[in-house]
Write a protein that holds these residues in place. Structure first.
Motif, PDB file in Angstrom:
ATOM      1  N   UNK A  72       0.875  -1.098  -0.040  1.00  0.00           N
ATOM      2  CA  UNK A  72      -0.016   0.085   0.149  1.00  0.00           C
ATOM      3  C   UNK A  72       0.966   1.200  -0.051  1.00  0.00           C
ATOM      4  N   UNK A  73       1.991   1.224   0.721  1.00  0.00           N
ATOM      5  CA  UNK A  73       2.784   2.255   0.705  1.00  0.00           C
ATOM      6  C   UNK A  73       3.528   2.710  -0.577  1.00  0.00           C
ATOM      7  N   UNK A  74       3.978   1.425  -1.086  1.00  0.00           N
ATOM      8  CA  UNK A  74       4.259   1.769  -2.463  1.00  0.00           C
ATOM      9  C   UNK A  74       3.470   2.233  -3.526  1.00  0.00           C
ATOM     10  N   UNK A  75       2.305   1.906  -3.298  1.00  0.00           N
ATOM     11  CA  UNK A  75       1.204   2.182  -4.360  1.00  0.00           C
ATOM     12  C   UNK A  75       0.911   3.900  -3.898  1.00  0.00           C
ATOM     13  N   UNK A  76       1.043   4.072  -2.535  1.00  0.00           N
ATOM     14  CA  UNK A  76       0.861   5.471  -2.170  1.00  0.00           C
ATOM     15  C   UNK A  76       1.967   6.519  -2.904  1.00  0.00           C
ATOM     16  N   UNK A  77       3.235   6.006  -2.835  1.00  0.00           N
ATOM     17  CA  UNK A  77       4.293   6.694  -3.435  1.00  0.00           C
ATOM     18  C   UNK A  77       4.295   6.898  -4.875  1.00  0.00           C
ATOM     19  N   UNK A  78       3.627   6.002  -5.523  1.00  0.00           N
ATOM     20  CA  UNK A  78       3.367   5.980  -6.982  1.00  0.00           C
ATOM     21  C   UNK A  78       2.622   7.274  -6.998  1.00  0.00           C
ATOM     22  N   UNK A  79       1.449   7.445  -6.395  1.00  0.00           N
ATOM     23  CA  UNK A  79       0.658   8.572  -6.462  1.00  0.00           C
ATOM     24  C   UNK A  79       0.971   9.911  -5.897  1.00  0.00           C
TER      25      UNK A  79
ATOM     26  N   UNK B 290       4.543  10.998  -4.919  1.00  0.00           N
ATOM     27  CA  UNK B 290       6.083  10.683  -5.015  1.00  0.00           C
ATOM     28  C   UNK B 290       6.952  11.873  -3.998  1.00  0.00           C
ATOM     29  N   UNK B 291       6.256  12.866  -3.870  1.00  0.00           N
ATOM     30  CA  UNK B 291       6.769  14.014  -3.290  1.00  0.00           C
ATOM     31  C   UNK B 291       6.598  13.961  -1.706  1.00  0.00           C
ATOM     32  N   UNK B 292       5.920  12.751  -1.335  1.00  0.00           N
ATOM     33  CA  UNK B 292       5.807  12.545   0.271  1.00  0.00           C
ATOM     34  C   UNK B 292       5.225  13.635   0.852  1.00  0.00           C
ATOM     35  N   UNK B 293       4.286  14.207   0.301  1.00  0.00           N
ATOM     36  CA  UNK B 293       3.364  15.370   1.075  1.00  0.00           C
ATOM     37  C   UNK B 293       2.296  14.698   1.794  1.00  0.00           C
ATOM     38  N   UNK B 294       2.228  14.975   3.135  1.00  0.00           N
ATOM     39  CA  UNK B 294       1.049  14.589   3.867  1.00  0.00           C
ATOM     40  C   UNK B 294       0.207  16.098   4.185  1.00  0.00           C
ATOM     41  N   UNK B 295      -1.066  15.961   3.838  1.00  0.00           N
ATOM     42  CA  UNK B 295      -1.770  17.155   3.739  1.00  0.00           C
ATOM     43  C   UNK B 295      -2.787  16.909   5.145  1.00  0.00           C
ATOM     44  N   UNK B 296      -3.440  17.907   5.256  1.00  0.00           N
ATOM     45  CA  UNK B 296      -4.537  18.433   6.404  1.00  0.00           C
ATOM     46  C   UNK B 296      -5.235  19.423   6.003  1.00  0.00           C
ATOM     47  N   UNK B 297      -6.485  19.713   6.719  1.00  0.00           N
ATOM     48  CA  UNK B 297      -7.301  20.654   6.538  1.00  0.00           C
ATOM     49  C   UNK B 297      -7.807  21.070   7.700  1.00  0.00           C
ATOM     50  N   UNK B 298      -7.872  22.500   7.777  1.00  0.00           N
ATOM     51  CA  UNK B 298      -8.309  23.300   9.029  1.00  0.00           C
ATOM     52  C   UNK B 298      -9.939  23.377   8.765  1.00  0.00           C
ATOM     53  N   UNK B 299     -10.524  22.714   9.449  1.00  0.00           N
ATOM     54  CA  UNK B 299     -11.784  22.893   9.288  1.00  0.00           C
ATOM     55  C   UNK B 299     -12.609  22.783  10.676  1.00  0.00           C
ATOM     56  N   UNK B 300     -14.049  22.866  10.402  1.00  0.00           N
ATOM     57  CA  UNK B 300     -14.835  22.593  11.611  1.00  0.00           C
ATOM     58  C   UNK B 300     -16.101  22.087  11.262  1.00  0.00           C
TER      59      UNK B 300
END
Ligand code: SF4
Length: 350
Positions: free
Chosen positions: A26-33, A35-45
């Motif tokens: 799964x990690x390999x598949x994630x890196x294919x999609x 590759x820049x290893x950015x993990x995002x989040x949103x500030x919401x409510x």
């Protein structure tokens, strides 16, 4: 792994794969999609505009009936105050969800959206699950498309994937017999995508479903995504049982293990090969497993959750702020970034 997973292969992985190896795939598949290893989040409510609901899902501890003492529908001014608090911490999105309140017709929703769009033009409204949309259509005697178009015209940007639970009518009849069926849930999302409105997809596991039904759930989502490309993300979480009727009806239901969560997350990354974004559900799993989820296919930590009322009513009470999220992502060797509802990067922290 070559080509696309089929249902039989997915079932085999779910039941027999070594968890560590599944995570690596799964990690390999994630890196294919990503590759820049950015993990995002949103500030919401989360804003749960009403807790009045006529659907009575057995797994839900949040809803009340109209005559209950603690039933509420928030006045617009209270909603506005919550949005102002969100704006003060740099939030960009409100996740609007409520019960299915039989007193609220399309006009109430239109008025609410117009009011928010007019007063808080910088806020993105991500709201109203397929269940709410289907009910608004029913009581307002409109088609799904008409409801979605009218809400979109007043400022609704996208719709969340809530209410999917498990897309199997056998399971739905058992845990939420009054909720819209599989076909309707998919139809709401299909109609939204057709008018250019994006959405997310979810899965709640750990009630009465079997492994085949989980794979069918993934398959329904992958097929619709092939057809429309309108899902932005997939999020899965486990059933939270405290204060629910389902726990009494089915005392044999056990709390789902972290192992099971990570196994399903990894499998989702492999099967849902047309979903770019997978969220970690740290709200139900805690920050440690939420972090580990990034090694099992997740590329997004979801929301900082300034307010959460639904899973906390059923026992989940984890909290995390933006600084903790950034630390947690950095310590895993990934790059934290704040995103908006459309998954566009707003600010980098690396
Ligand atoms: S899950 Fe949603 S639709 Fe079901 S009872 Fe709770 S609030 Fe109502």
């Amino acid at each position: 792994m070559k080509g696309r997973l089929n249902k039989k292969e997915a079932l085999n992985l779910l039941q027999n794969a070594n968890l560590y190896e599944l995570g690596e795939m799964a990690y390999e598949k994630k890196l294919q999609m990503h590759p820049e290893k950015i993990t995002t989040f949103v500030v919401d409510r989360n804003i749960n505009y009403t807790n009045v609901c006529c659907i009575d899902c057995d797994f839900c501890a949040f809803y009340r009936h109209g005559k209950d003492k603690d039933a509420y529908t928030l006045p617009f001014e209270s909603i506005g105050k919550k949005i102002e608090e969100l704006e003060a911490i740099g939030g960009t999105q409100i996740l609007f969800q409520g019960g299915v309140n039989p007193k609220l017709k399309i006009e109430w929703y239109e008025e609410l959206l117009s009011w928010i769009s007019h007063n808080y033009p910088k806020i993105t409204i991500h709201g109203f699950s397929a269940v709410e949309i289907a009910y608004i259509a029913k009581i307002s005697k409109l088609s799904l498309k008409e409801v979605l178009q009218r809400l979109q015209a007043k400022g609704l940007f996208s719709i969340p994937g809530a209410g999917a639970e498990i897309l199997s009518d056998r399971v739905r009849d058992e845990i939420a017999p009054n909720k819209c069926d599989t076909k309707t849930w998919l139809e709401v999302h299909r109609e939204a995508h057709k008018i250019g409105m994006k959405s997310t997809a979810t899965m709640m596991f750990g009630t009465v479903e079997n492994d085949e039904e989980i794979i069918d759930h993934f398959d329904h989502l992958r097929n619709l995504q092939d057809e429309t490309g309108g899902f932005r993300a997939f999020i899965l979480w486990s059933f939270q049982s405290a204060n629910t009727k389902l726990k009494i009806k089915h005392p044999e239901i056990k709390k789902q293990s972290s192992n099971r969560y990570l196994r399903l997350l990894a499998l989702a990354r492999l099967y849902l090969d047309n979903f770019k974004n997978l969220q970690s559900s740290w709200v139900t799993q805690g920050s440690l497993i939420g972090q580990l989820a990034l090694k099992f296919g997740a590329n997004d930590l979801g929301s900082t959750m300034m307010e959460e009322n639904v899973v906390s009513a059923a026992g989940a009470s984890y909290k995390m702020n933006q600084d903790e999220m950034i630390r947690l992502i950095l310590s895993l060797g990934e790059r934290p970034a704040k995103r908006n509802t459309a998954y566009e990067i707003l600010e980098k922290f690396y």
